[in-house]
Design a protein around this motif. Structure first.
Motif, PDB file in Angstrom:
ATOM      1  N   ILE A 340     -43.671  -4.197  -1.885  1.00 46.43           N
ATOM      2  CA  ILE A 340     -42.951  -3.900  -3.138  1.00 46.43           C
ATOM      3  C   ILE A 340     -41.501  -3.599  -2.775  1.00 46.43           C
ATOM      4  O   ILE A 340     -41.212  -2.576  -2.153  1.00 46.43           O
ATOM      5  CB  ILE A 340     -43.584  -2.696  -3.867  1.00 46.43           C
ATOM      6  CG1 ILE A 340     -45.071  -2.955  -4.111  1.00 46.43           C
ATOM      7  CG2 ILE A 340     -42.852  -2.420  -5.179  1.00 46.43           C
ATOM      8  CD1 ILE A 340     -45.798  -1.775  -4.696  1.00 46.43           C
ATOM      9  N   PRO A 341     -40.579  -4.476  -3.109  1.00 52.98           N
ATOM     10  CA  PRO A 341     -39.189  -4.332  -2.621  1.00 52.98           C
ATOM     11  C   PRO A 341     -38.469  -3.138  -3.236  1.00 52.98           C
ATOM     12  O   PRO A 341     -38.783  -2.695  -4.349  1.00 52.98           O
ATOM     13  CB  PRO A 341     -38.526  -5.642  -3.057  1.00 52.98           C
ATOM     14  CG  PRO A 341     -39.316  -6.080  -4.251  1.00 52.98           C
ATOM     15  CD  PRO A 341     -40.727  -5.646  -3.993  1.00 52.98           C
ATOM     16  N   HIS A 342     -37.501  -2.631  -2.476  1.00 53.91           N
ATOM     17  CA  HIS A 342     -36.630  -1.564  -2.962  1.00 53.91           C
ATOM     18  C   HIS A 342     -35.413  -2.187  -3.636  1.00 53.91           C
ATOM     19  O   HIS A 342     -34.894  -3.219  -3.190  1.00 53.91           O
ATOM     20  CB  HIS A 342     -36.165  -0.659  -1.819  1.00 53.91           C
ATOM     21  CG  HIS A 342     -37.216   0.298  -1.357  1.00 53.91           C
ATOM     22  ND1 HIS A 342     -37.397   1.532  -1.921  1.00 53.91           N
ATOM     23  CD2 HIS A 342     -38.155   0.185  -0.377  1.00 53.91           C
ATOM     24  CE1 HIS A 342     -38.398   2.156  -1.316  1.00 53.91           C
ATOM     25  NE2 HIS A 342     -38.870   1.362  -0.375  1.00 53.91           N
ATOM     26  N   MET A 343     -34.936  -1.557  -4.692  1.00 52.08           N
ATOM     27  CA  MET A 343     -33.751  -2.027  -5.416  1.00 52.08           C
ATOM     28  C   MET A 343     -32.664  -0.957  -5.314  1.00 52.08           C
ATOM     29  O   MET A 343     -32.927   0.225  -5.521  1.00 52.08           O
ATOM     30  CB  MET A 343     -34.080  -2.289  -6.889  1.00 52.08           C
ATOM     31  CG  MET A 343     -35.176  -3.321  -7.099  1.00 52.08           C
ATOM     32  SD  MET A 343     -34.698  -4.979  -6.540  1.00 52.08           S
ATOM     33  CE  MET A 343     -33.424  -5.371  -7.736  1.00 52.08           C
ATOM     34  N   GLY A 344     -31.446  -1.391  -4.986  1.00 51.62           N
ATOM     35  CA  GLY A 344     -30.339  -0.452  -4.880  1.00 51.62           C
ATOM     36  C   GLY A 344     -29.684  -0.167  -6.228  1.00 51.62           C
ATOM     37  O   GLY A 344     -29.945  -0.852  -7.215  1.00 51.62           O
ATOM     38  N   ASN A 345     -28.864   0.836  -6.254  1.00 55.55           N
ATOM     39  CA  ASN A 345     -28.104   1.183  -7.458  1.00 55.55           C
ATOM     40  C   ASN A 345     -26.769   1.764  -7.005  1.00 55.55           C
ATOM     41  O   ASN A 345     -26.725   2.865  -6.449  1.00 55.55           O
ATOM     42  CB  ASN A 345     -28.867   2.199  -8.314  1.00 55.55           C
ATOM     43  CG  ASN A 345     -28.201   2.438  -9.663  1.00 55.55           C
ATOM     44  OD1 ASN A 345     -26.995   2.232  -9.816  1.00 55.55           O
ATOM     45  ND2 ASN A 345     -28.974   2.869 -10.645  1.00 55.55           N
ATOM     46  N   ILE A 346     -25.689   1.021  -7.218  1.00 49.42           N
ATOM     47  CA  ILE A 346     -24.387   1.457  -6.711  1.00 49.42           C
ATOM     48  C   ILE A 346     -23.843   2.669  -7.460  1.00 49.42           C
ATOM     49  O   ILE A 346     -22.850   3.264  -7.038  1.00 49.42           O
ATOM     50  CB  ILE A 346     -23.363   0.301  -6.777  1.00 49.42           C
ATOM     51  CG1 ILE A 346     -23.193  -0.199  -8.212  1.00 49.42           C
ATOM     52  CG2 ILE A 346     -23.751  -0.819  -5.864  1.00 49.42           C
ATOM     53  CD1 ILE A 346     -22.134  -1.290  -8.343  1.00 49.42           C
ATOM     54  N   SER A 364     -38.192   7.076  -5.292  1.00 46.54           N
ATOM     55  CA  SER A 364     -39.027   6.107  -6.008  1.00 46.54           C
ATOM     56  C   SER A 364     -40.499   6.490  -5.904  1.00 46.54           C
ATOM     57  O   SER A 364     -40.912   7.178  -4.950  1.00 46.54           O
ATOM     58  CB  SER A 364     -38.828   4.702  -5.444  1.00 46.54           C
ATOM     59  OG  SER A 364     -39.323   4.609  -4.116  1.00 46.54           O
ATOM     60  N   ARG A 365     -41.264   6.048  -6.873  1.00 49.38           N
ATOM     61  CA  ARG A 365     -42.710   6.207  -6.864  1.00 49.38           C
ATOM     62  C   ARG A 365     -43.353   4.854  -7.157  1.00 49.38           C
ATOM     63  O   ARG A 365     -42.833   4.070  -7.955  1.00 49.38           O
ATOM     64  CB  ARG A 365     -43.155   7.220  -7.923  1.00 49.38           C
ATOM     65  CG  ARG A 365     -42.753   8.660  -7.635  1.00 49.38           C
ATOM     66  CD  ARG A 365     -43.224   9.573  -8.752  1.00 49.38           C
ATOM     67  NE  ARG A 365     -42.770  10.951  -8.554  1.00 49.38           N
ATOM     68  CZ  ARG A 365     -42.927  11.910  -9.456  1.00 49.38           C
ATOM     69  NH1 ARG A 365     -43.535  11.647 -10.610  1.00 49.38           N
ATOM     70  NH2 ARG A 365     -42.471  13.134  -9.212  1.00 49.38           N
TER      71      ARG A 365
END
Length: 578
Positions: A340-346, A364-365
């Motif tokens: 399950i990929p991680h998504m960044g947030n600038i 994240s959960r």
């Protein structure tokens, strides 16, 4: 009193061009190295700065001080320094034409690099270099003999830095191999022995806490449980304990609670078995830009039974086994969710708790194969004086609120830009309020011209004073006093002139940036504002509660100012307000 000049007066021309063409925009560079930091007061950053400012203002009429660049506590063995890099950026942008240093060792102690800058880089960029104590001025066409002397000075500086560094490293390693403690701050539970500062002695108060931590862990208590228990017992955390005992370097830990990192660090530290482990890392200011390099475990210097132990080998081994089991469980869970990929947030670095003001953490959960992110404030768990509740907000609803708020801000930007263009097209913006100083009421262009005129006459006054002193009509002391006074006025005028220039440039640049964001949002046709645009528009996001979120926009003050300035202009044309 200065006599009237015998030379015919040259009247300044109209406009803002009073400064002579030979005036050099000058930057001062000062540096305090790691080795010198905390040394004699005469070598301080402030004294270097005052010394060079006086040199520029009193001895060079052709230099205009623009900026001061400083690197405090930075080694001269490499040029990866913040102040130096900023100066080079300004030089390449044409903002600096001359740099002044106290001596070449302030530039650096690597003679190859310093020589490269002096002989190649700066001449190529057309930059004048002045080293005050070395009596060097590149504009005066230094003879080959002087250049050779400068090269020799740079070689000496380089050799001095390398020699000192090598001797310090060798001496420290010999002491470590002899079982002597060479560190600064002792591990929690120990202190430096009164009879020998190179030996560790037990600190009874902290040692009792360390023993209790190992006892609890052997009983099966988790690291989190141990940290919470110590906090409930009001036992000072390691940083707070050191601060209360006079170590001012830990002032930032003056309100820190115990946390999991404290506990795990203590449980795996062999110092509590009586062993001294040193030489884990190596730092070189001539390689790797002075960054620490972790050494292989076989290169560490280990001295067994160097001091009194606080725990038994059995206790230490049990705690180590429990740490390995805990880490294995964590790795297993991590591998289960690896797909399950991680998504960044600038925007995550701009989100703050509205109750305590600290930046919120992002976690994240994973539930039912879906990774969801949330932000939370951890102050209540880590800080003693935290009064806020543990604020938490999910990322998706947070971003929806932020986008809706930013959309309204973009609409305001569009209205302002459209109104301004209408005013500009009709020719009424040229002399409008936007070009006027709100304090004086005169236009910025008029003030700019007025300042340039004052600077022109001050320079002329300086020449007259010099002629009077040279002809014996003015005493040397009176000349120095009067020249110093008007030099101060000149500096104030030049500073205000630079501020006006920066203000004009910033306003035009900001107008273009905001226009670009608005155009991009309109042309994209998307209902959602791109997160990159949000990053530029938003300065700070304040979370007071999951339902109460505020956004601080980067250009809010300037936008409000433009609205106030446009309103009367648009009213004159009966265009209506914004």
């Amino acid at each position: 009193m200065a006599r009237k000049s015998r030379k015919p007066e040259k009247q300044p021309s109209s406009g803002v061009g009073y400064q002579p063409l030979t005036l050099c925009r000058t930057g001062i560079y000062v540096r305090l190295s790691v080795e010198d930091n905390g040394g004699e007061e005469r070598d301080s950053i402030q004294n270097q700065r005052e010394y060079l400012e006086e040199y520029v203002n009193r001895k060079h009429d052709d230099l205009q001080l623009v900026r001061v660049y400083a690197d405090n506590g930075t080694s001269g063995t490499n040029f990866d320094r913040e102040g130096w890099q900023k100066m080079m950026e300004d030089i390449k942008a044409g903002e600096i034409q001359c740099i002044v240093v106290k001596d070449f060792s302030r530039m650096g102690r690597n003679y190859i690099e310093v020589g490269n800058y002096l002989e190649k880089v700066f001449p190529f960029l057309g930059v004048r270099v002045i080293s005050v104590n070395d009596s060097f001025d590149s504009r005066k066409g230094q003879a080959d003999g002087n250049m050779l002397m400068n090269s020799l000075l740079n070689i000496v500086n380089d050799y001095y830095a390398k020699d000192i560094s090598r001797k310090v490293v060798q001496a420290r390693r010999i002491m470590q191999e002899n079982g002597e403690y060479t560190g600064g701050v002792c591990s929690y539970g120990y202190k430096k022995a009164d009879t020998d500062k190179r030996k560790l002695a037990v600190d009874p108060e902290a040692a009792d806490v360390v023993k209790k931590i190992f006892q609890w862990r052997v009983q099966g208590k988790s690291n989190a449980w141990i940290a919470n228990s110590l906090n409930e017992l009001a036992i000072p955390s390691p940083g707070l304990y050191r601060y209360r005992n006079g170590n001012q370097g830990y002032r930032n830990s003056g309100n820190a609670k115990w946390n999991i990192s404290h506990i795990s660090g203590i449980l795996k530290n062999p110092v509590y078995l009586g062993h001294l482990v040193q030489g884990k890392s190596k730092r070189s200011y001539f390689k790797d830009n002075g960054k620490k390099r972790r050494l292989p475990k076989e290169e560490w210097i280990v001295t067994e039974n160097a001091h009194e132990a606080l725990v038994t080998q059995e206790q230490f081994d049990i705690a180590a086994d429990m740490a390995r089991e805990s880490h294995a469980r964590y790795q297993k869970q991590r591998e289960a969710n690896a797909e399950i990929p991680h998504m960044g947030n600038i925007l995550c670095s701009k989100i703050y708790c509205g109750q305590c003001g600290r930046r919120m953490a992002r976690r994240s959960r994973v539930k039912a194969g879906v990774r969801k992110y949330y932000f939370f404030c951890d102050s209540n768990r880590t800080k003693l004086d935290a009064e806020c509740t543990r604020t938490m907000v999910w990322e998706i609803p947070l971003m929806e609120i932020i986008r809706n708020t930013a959309d309204r801000q973009l609409q305001l930007i569009g209205a302002v830009l459209e109104q301004w263009e209408q005013i500009k097209d009709k020719g009424d913006a040229d002399n409008g309020g936007r070009d006027r100083d709100t304090d004086t009421g005169i236009s910025l262009a008029e003030r700019e011209q007025e300042l340039a005129r004052e600077i022109f006459f001050i320079k002329k006054k300086k020449q007259e004073l010099y002629e009077d002193m040279k002809d014996g009509m003015l005493a040397q002391a009176d000349y120095e006093r009067e020249r110093g006074r008007i030099a101060g006025e000149q500096m104030r005028y030049e500073k205000e002139l630079r501020e006006i220039s920066i203000r004009n440039e910033a306003g035009q640049e900001t107008m273009g940036i905001l226009g670009g964001y608005y155009k991009e949002a309109v042309e994209s046709g998307s209902k959602e504002i791109p997160v990159t645009a949000l990053d530029h528009l938003i300065e700070k996001i304040i979370v007071l509660s999951p339902d109460r979120i505020e956004a601080v926009f980067a250009y809010a003050d300037l936008l409000e100012q433009w609205c106030e300035e446009i309103r009367p202009l648009s009213g004159q044309q009966r265009e209506g307000g914004v």
